[in-house]
Design a protein around this motif. Structure first.
Motif, PDB file in Angstrom:
ATOM      1  N   LEU A 174      32.460  61.498 -28.722  1.00 22.38           N
ATOM      2  CA  LEU A 174      31.732  62.742 -28.455  1.00 22.38           C
ATOM      3  C   LEU A 174      30.277  62.616 -28.899  1.00 22.38           C
ATOM      4  CD1 LEU A 174      31.881  65.679 -27.479  1.00 22.38           C
ATOM      5  CD2 LEU A 174      32.502  66.332 -29.823  1.00 22.38           C
ATOM      6  N   ALA A 175      30.056  61.975 -30.046  1.00 16.02           N
ATOM      7  CA  ALA A 175      28.688  61.808 -30.564  1.00 16.02           C
ATOM      8  C   ALA A 175      27.861  60.906 -29.654  1.00 16.02           C
ATOM      9  CB  ALA A 175      28.722  61.244 -31.979  1.00 16.02           C
ATOM     10  N   ILE A 176      28.478  59.838 -29.172  1.00 15.66           N
ATOM     11  CA  ILE A 176      27.747  58.917 -28.290  1.00 15.66           C
ATOM     12  C   ILE A 176      27.564  59.538 -26.914  1.00 15.66           C
ATOM     13  CG2 ILE A 176      27.856  56.679 -27.126  1.00 15.66           C
ATOM     14  CD1 ILE A 176      29.342  55.627 -29.600  1.00 15.66           C
ATOM     15  N   GLY A 177      28.596  60.189 -26.430  1.00 16.48           N
ATOM     16  CA  GLY A 177      28.523  60.843 -25.127  1.00 16.48           C
ATOM     17  C   GLY A 177      28.828  59.886 -23.995  1.00 16.48           C
ATOM     18  N   LYS A 178      29.034  60.460 -22.810  1.00 18.02           N
ATOM     19  CA  LYS A 178      29.335  59.666 -21.629  1.00 18.02           C
ATOM     20  C   LYS A 178      28.146  58.777 -21.286  1.00 18.02           C
ATOM     21  CE  LYS A 178      31.014  60.269 -16.878  1.00 18.02           C
ATOM     22  NZ  LYS A 178      31.327  61.267 -15.829  1.00 18.02           N
ATOM     23  N   ARG A 179      28.387  57.477 -21.221  1.00 21.32           N
ATOM     24  CA  ARG A 179      27.342  56.470 -20.973  1.00 21.32           C
ATOM     25  C   ARG A 179      26.195  56.582 -21.978  1.00 21.32           C
ATOM     26  NH1 ARG A 179      28.608  58.546 -16.042  1.00 21.32           N
ATOM     27  NH2 ARG A 179      26.696  59.797 -16.033  1.00 21.32           N
ATOM     28  N   GLY A 180      26.531  57.028 -23.196  1.00 21.59           N
ATOM     29  CA  GLY A 180      25.529  57.100 -24.262  1.00 21.59           C
ATOM     30  C   GLY A 180      24.569  58.264 -24.126  1.00 21.59           C
ATOM     31  N   GLN A 181      24.902  59.219 -23.265  1.00 26.21           N
ATOM     32  CA  GLN A 181      23.948  60.281 -22.943  1.00 26.21           C
ATOM     33  C   GLN A 181      23.628  61.180 -24.134  1.00 26.21           C
ATOM     34  OE1 GLN A 181      25.041  63.822 -20.537  1.00 26.21           O
ATOM     35  NE2 GLN A 181      23.591  63.004 -19.042  1.00 26.21           N
ATOM     36  N   ASN A 182      24.644  61.586 -24.907  1.00 28.58           N
ATOM     37  CA  ASN A 182      24.408  62.513 -26.014  1.00 28.58           C
ATOM     38  C   ASN A 182      23.482  61.887 -27.063  1.00 28.58           C
ATOM     39  OD1 ASN A 182      25.065  65.166 -27.195  1.00 28.58           O
ATOM     40  ND2 ASN A 182      25.984  63.946 -28.836  1.00 28.58           N
TER      41      ASN A 182
END
Length: 375
Positions: free
Chosen positions: A315-323
């Protein structure tokens, strides 16, 4: 020249905002050129346009000299004294040389000059109007599309919406009403050219200023915006007054304010976080909706290492690092995210100097829809 034409100049002054005196000066200058061109004259001439009677006269200007070398530009002192005995060498004598059929040429020339000046004035008015609206938001109507631009009508002018400034999640059809952000106003030989955007972070900022009165009046301040148009955005807000909740003001009752912006951006998700001068708190907030255990700061490299619970890592990194990517843009800090297990294995967590941000609880896995924006 007819008095009706001069009356028309007065009307133009009122309707187009062009000074009548400016038009008359321009016509006189054009008539001089027309006289030289049509009557093969290279001499210095002056055109006198009488605005009261509508008449005009052409005068040749000649310098008084002892010996004449060029009769088109000079006149002898003897001849000059025939007109006025007070002339001396060096004076300028004006002799009327108005041709009999000059009226027709004058009318045609005046019409061309007025048309050109009206066009230039209109372009100038449009440029002045829009140059002051750079980095502002406007509502336009889609006119037509081609392989390079979408042409958006903004009142009297068409703005250009380039392909790379369009939102990938929306399509455009003629007659659609859309809000656009004015990125650049250029003055060209063909008139002002205006470029607009739907993907610029400034569009998001202006939309919040419209929807949130507290931002418009300065009670709440937008500190930074990070945006991946059409997908997700993050915005940080701050209020000097401790009694004002900046995030709550932007979200609105039942999420109404932020939802209106989401609708305008065709479903783009928006995270609203509170800005802080403390990078530990700000970075932790920026990684919302994930929970953060600790933020370790390297001031020299302007970098942070963020420790999150194992179940919050994705969740912190997000989808494809988006977050993580948006959080880094929002805070202007490098962010390296590690799970609690990895951090313990590396011996960097926990530290003696505890920078604990939040203790994970059972309810951490359930994200409140409107706490930090629209998920």
């Amino acid at each position: 020249m007819s008095t009706e034409f001069l009356d028309a100049l007065t009307i133009l002054e009122k309707d187009k905002g062009i000074s009548r005196d400016v038009l008359i000066d321009a016509i006189e200058a054009a008539l001089v050129s027309a006289y030289k061109r049509n009557f093969n004259q290279a001499q210095n001439v002056r055109v006198d346009l009488n605005v009261d009677t509508g008449t005009m006269r052409v005068f040749a200007r000649k310098e008084v000299v002892d010996e004449v070398f060029d009769p088109r530009l000079e006149i002898s002192i003897e001849d000059a004294k025939n007109y006025n005995p007070n002339y001396v060498v060096g004076d300028i004598v004006e002799l009327e040389v108005t041709p009999k059929d000059f009226g027709r040429i004058a009318a045609q020339t005046a019409k061309q000059v007025v048309t050109q000046r009206v066009r230039e004035a209109e372009r100038g008015i449009v440029y002045s109007e829009f140059i002051d609206r750079e980095e502002d938001i406007m509502t336009g109507i889609v006119q037509r599309l081609d392989h390079r631009y979408i042409y958006v009508a903004l009142g009297k002018i068409e703005a250009l919406l380039p392909i790379n400034e369009q939102m990938p999640n929306e399509s455009y059809k003629p007659h659609d009403r859309i809000k656009v952000f004015l990125t650049k106003v250029e003055k060209t030989t063909k008139g002002p050219q205006i470029f607009v955007s739907r993907s610029h972070p400034g569009l998001l900022k202006r939309l919040f200023e419209i929807e949130v009165p507290e931002i418009f009046d300065g009670t709440v301040e937008i500190k930074s915006v990070a945006r991946e148009a059409g997908d997700r955005s993050k915005i940080s807000v701050y209020a000097d007054n401790p009694e004002v909740d900046p995030v709550g003001a932007c979200v609105g009752a039942r999420g109404g304010r932020v939802q209106a912006i989401v609708n305008e951006l065709k479903g783009e998700k928006i995270d609203i976080v509170e800005w802080s001068e403390d990078p530990v708190e700000f970075v932790a907030n920026a990684l919302s909706p994930s929970k953060v255990l600790e933020v370790q700061v390297n001031e020299e490299e302007k970098a942070t290492t963020v420790i999150v619970p194992d179940y919050q890592l994705s969740l912190a990194i997000g989808k494809r690092g988006q977050n993580a990517r948006l959080a880094a843009k929002l805070t202007n800090w490098k962010i390296d995210i590690k799970s609690e297990t990895d951090a313990r294995a590396l011996g960097i967590y926990p530290r003696e100097e505890n920078l604990l941000v939040s203790e994970p609880t059972e309810s951490d896995e359930e994200d409140d829809l409107f706490k930090d924006g629209i998920e």
